[in-house]
Motif scaffolding. Sequence first.
Motif, short mmCIF file in Angstrom:
data_model
loop_
_atom_site.label_atom_id
_atom_site.label_comp_id
_atom_site.label_asym_id
_atom_site.label_seq_id
_atom_site.Cartn_x
_atom_site.Cartn_y
_atom_site.Cartn_z
N GLN A 389 27.36 46.48 6.25
CA GLN A 389 26.30 45.88 7.06
C GLN A 389 26.28 46.53 8.43
OE1 GLN A 389 26.03 41.50 7.04
NE2 GLN A 389 27.66 41.46 5.50
N VAL A 390 25.09 46.72 8.97
CA VAL A 390 24.92 47.25 10.32
C VAL A 390 23.88 46.40 11.04
CG1 VAL A 390 25.53 49.63 9.69
CG2 VAL A 390 23.14 48.89 9.59
N GLU A 391 23.84 46.55 12.36
CA GLU A 391 22.84 45.86 13.17
C GLU A 391 21.53 46.66 13.16
OE1 GLU A 391 22.84 43.08 15.19
OE2 GLU A 391 24.83 42.42 14.53
N PRO A 392 20.41 46.00 13.44
CA PRO A 392 19.13 46.76 13.50
C PRO A 392 19.13 47.85 14.56
CG PRO A 392 18.73 44.39 13.36
CD PRO A 392 20.19 44.55 13.57
N SER A 393 19.96 47.70 15.59
CA SER A 393 20.01 48.70 16.67
C SER A 393 20.99 49.83 16.39
CB SER A 393 20.39 48.02 17.99
OG SER A 393 21.65 47.38 17.86
N CYS A 394 21.53 49.89 15.17
CA CYS A 394 22.48 50.96 14.83
C CYS A 394 21.77 52.31 14.84
CB CYS A 394 23.08 50.68 13.46
SG CYS A 394 24.18 51.99 12.86
N PRO A 395 22.31 53.32 15.55
CA PRO A 395 21.67 54.64 15.57
C PRO A 395 21.62 55.26 14.17
CG PRO A 395 23.32 54.45 17.30
CD PRO A 395 23.51 53.27 16.41
N VAL A 396 20.58 56.02 13.91
CA VAL A 396 20.44 56.68 12.62
C VAL A 396 21.55 57.71 12.42
CG1 VAL A 396 18.93 58.14 11.21
CG2 VAL A 396 17.96 56.28 12.54
N SER A 397 22.01 58.33 13.51
CA SER A 397 23.12 59.28 13.40
C SER A 397 24.38 58.61 12.87
CB SER A 397 23.39 59.93 14.75
OG SER A 397 23.68 58.94 15.72
N ARG A 398 24.62 57.36 13.26
CA ARG A 398 25.77 56.63 12.74
C ARG A 398 25.56 56.25 11.27
NH1 ARG A 398 27.48 51.82 16.42
NH2 ARG A 398 27.60 53.59 17.85
N LEU A 399 24.33 55.87 10.94
CA LEU A 399 24.02 55.60 9.53
C LEU A 399 24.27 56.83 8.66
CD1 LEU A 399 20.75 53.45 9.35
CD2 LEU A 399 22.95 52.94 8.30
N LEU A 406 31.26 57.62 3.30
CA LEU A 406 31.60 56.62 2.29
C LEU A 406 30.85 56.80 0.98
CD1 LEU A 406 31.74 53.46 4.59
CD2 LEU A 406 33.59 55.01 3.96
N GLY A 407 29.83 57.65 0.97
CA GLY A 407 29.08 57.87 -0.26
C GLY A 407 28.31 56.66 -0.73
N SER A 408 27.86 55.84 0.19
CA SER A 408 27.14 54.61 -0.17
C SER A 408 25.72 54.94 -0.63
CB SER A 408 27.07 53.66 1.02
OG SER A 408 28.37 53.38 1.50
N HIS A 409 25.18 54.06 -1.48
CA HIS A 409 23.80 54.20 -1.93
C HIS A 409 22.84 53.35 -1.09
CE1 HIS A 409 24.72 56.59 -5.47
NE2 HIS A 409 25.73 55.79 -5.72
N HIS A 410 23.37 52.31 -0.45
CA HIS A 410 22.53 51.47 0.38
C HIS A 410 23.41 50.75 1.41
CE1 HIS A 410 23.73 49.06 -3.16
NE2 HIS A 410 24.06 48.17 -2.24
N VAL A 411 22.80 50.39 2.53
CA VAL A 411 23.48 49.66 3.61
C VAL A 411 22.59 48.50 4.02
CG1 VAL A 411 24.32 49.76 5.99
CG2 VAL A 411 24.74 51.68 4.44
N MET A 412 23.17 47.31 4.10
CA MET A 412 22.42 46.13 4.53
C MET A 412 22.27 46.11 6.05
SD MET A 412 21.69 44.51 1.80
CE MET A 412 22.17 44.57 0.09
N VAL A 413 21.13 45.62 6.50
CA VAL A 413 20.89 45.45 7.94
C VAL A 413 20.75 43.95 8.19
CG1 VAL A 413 19.44 46.05 9.90
CG2 VAL A 413 19.69 47.66 7.99
N SER A 414 21.64 43.42 9.02
CA SER A 414 21.63 41.98 9.31
C SER A 414 21.87 41.77 10.79
CB SER A 414 22.71 41.25 8.50
OG SER A 414 24.00 41.75 8.84
N LYS A 415 21.38 40.64 11.27
CA LYS A 415 21.57 40.25 12.67
C LYS A 415 22.12 38.83 12.69
CE LYS A 415 19.22 40.40 17.13
NZ LYS A 415 17.95 40.66 17.82
#
Length: 464
Positions: A389-399, A406-415
């Motif tokens: 999970q990441v915050e909506p303000s997470c930079p795209v570079s960090r994503l 980590l080789g993830s297929h999807h990441v949840m965005v939650s606040k």
Amino acid sequence: KALMSALICGVTAVLVQSKVDLWHTGRIVQFSVNVQHNWHFFELPAFAVLGAFAGLAGSLFNELNIRVIRWRKAHFKNWRVTEVCVFGAVTGVINFVTPYGSGSLLDLLGDMFQDCTTGSTLEVCQDSNITTMVKLLILGSLKLLLFIYAVGTYLPAGVLVPSLAIGAVFGRAFGIFFRALQENYSSLYVFEECFDQQFCVIPGAYAIVGAAGMLTGVTRMSICLAIIMFELTGSLEYLVPVIIGILCAKWTGEAIGVEGLYEIGIEENKLPFLDPKREFSHPSVAEDIYKNKQFMVLTAKECTVGGINDLLSKKEVTGYPVVSTMEEKTLLGYATVKSIAGAVQEEMMRTGHVLGPEALLRFTPPTAADPLVEGEFDISRVVESSMLQVEPSCPVSRLLYIFKSLGSHHVMVSKRSVFVGLVSKKDLITFMRAVEHEEHEEERELVHSQKPNSPTSASHKRSH
């Protein structure tokens, strides 16, 4: 375990091939090279020039091939079989009338690697240097044009052997030219190593270097290709010239700015491939990726089999976020469609009857205070609660770093544990491509506006 299995398979393949003699050469390699003379130090610059030319030819192929593919999609989309038939007939006629081109590419490649010794019966060894060089240039040019059109047609068209064969043809032509230069100016100091040698410059060696350089220019392979060339030819003596040609071809292609064939294909077909070396410096955040998107979610309770089938009929996805209620949207986890289908089948086998569209599915474990109701089935085991999970303000570079590491297929965005969005690897790659395309267009407009004859600069001059 995988490496040991690969080692055992490789050893078995070599032993079988050594007994079968598949290529009728008495060796386990496909092309037995009989070069009887070693290379000289004065030839190293020639190998480098040949590698640079091969890299240029490979980059030219990549650029023209993608343009032909785009043109084909626009004009021959409904005539693919007809196109293949016509192209096959044209190819057969051209190969029949072209010098040295009537045989297969594998035979041509093997002939290009051979040395013209006294009494040689090879067709390329029967004519004079000038005649052979002209014929090879004609053959290489026609093969290159056919290769440009063939890759992308509605039939399997390989890249490895045609690239090697075309590079070998041009390389041998270059070797013949360089040998004629050495023979005509043999008194020069630079050719001192060839004193009292009947055969000094070997065109077959330049064919090997040209083949490796051409394939490097097309695919951008480097170290792996050097090993492949050694395995194909079994010639360790020319490993250094091959490496020099590969490096020069790779540097030339990168200097021109044309990517490899496979990278261009990935971009053209919008495949969700994430390069581990990719970087992204744009100041965008996760919210920019999923804004204006509507997400389909599953609630912890009161979900029916028919409702999930309706969701799948609207849009085919791999899974759904699971939230507490549609009002609170507290994120509980992620459930894949495959795991939900498996859980429903297990419940059908356990109960012995088919779950109808009105059957209730529960994605949270029942408790004493909140037990299962009649007609409700507990499939909470399919919910993955340990998701990223990441915050909506997470930079795209960090994503990007998260997806690469980590080789993830999807990441949840939650606040504050409330579900607000989801970013898949495909969404991330599509967003980055769109941003980079925008920046590229802005750079082009800026360069165009700064040209002396552009309308923008002219208006600036008039205003001044």
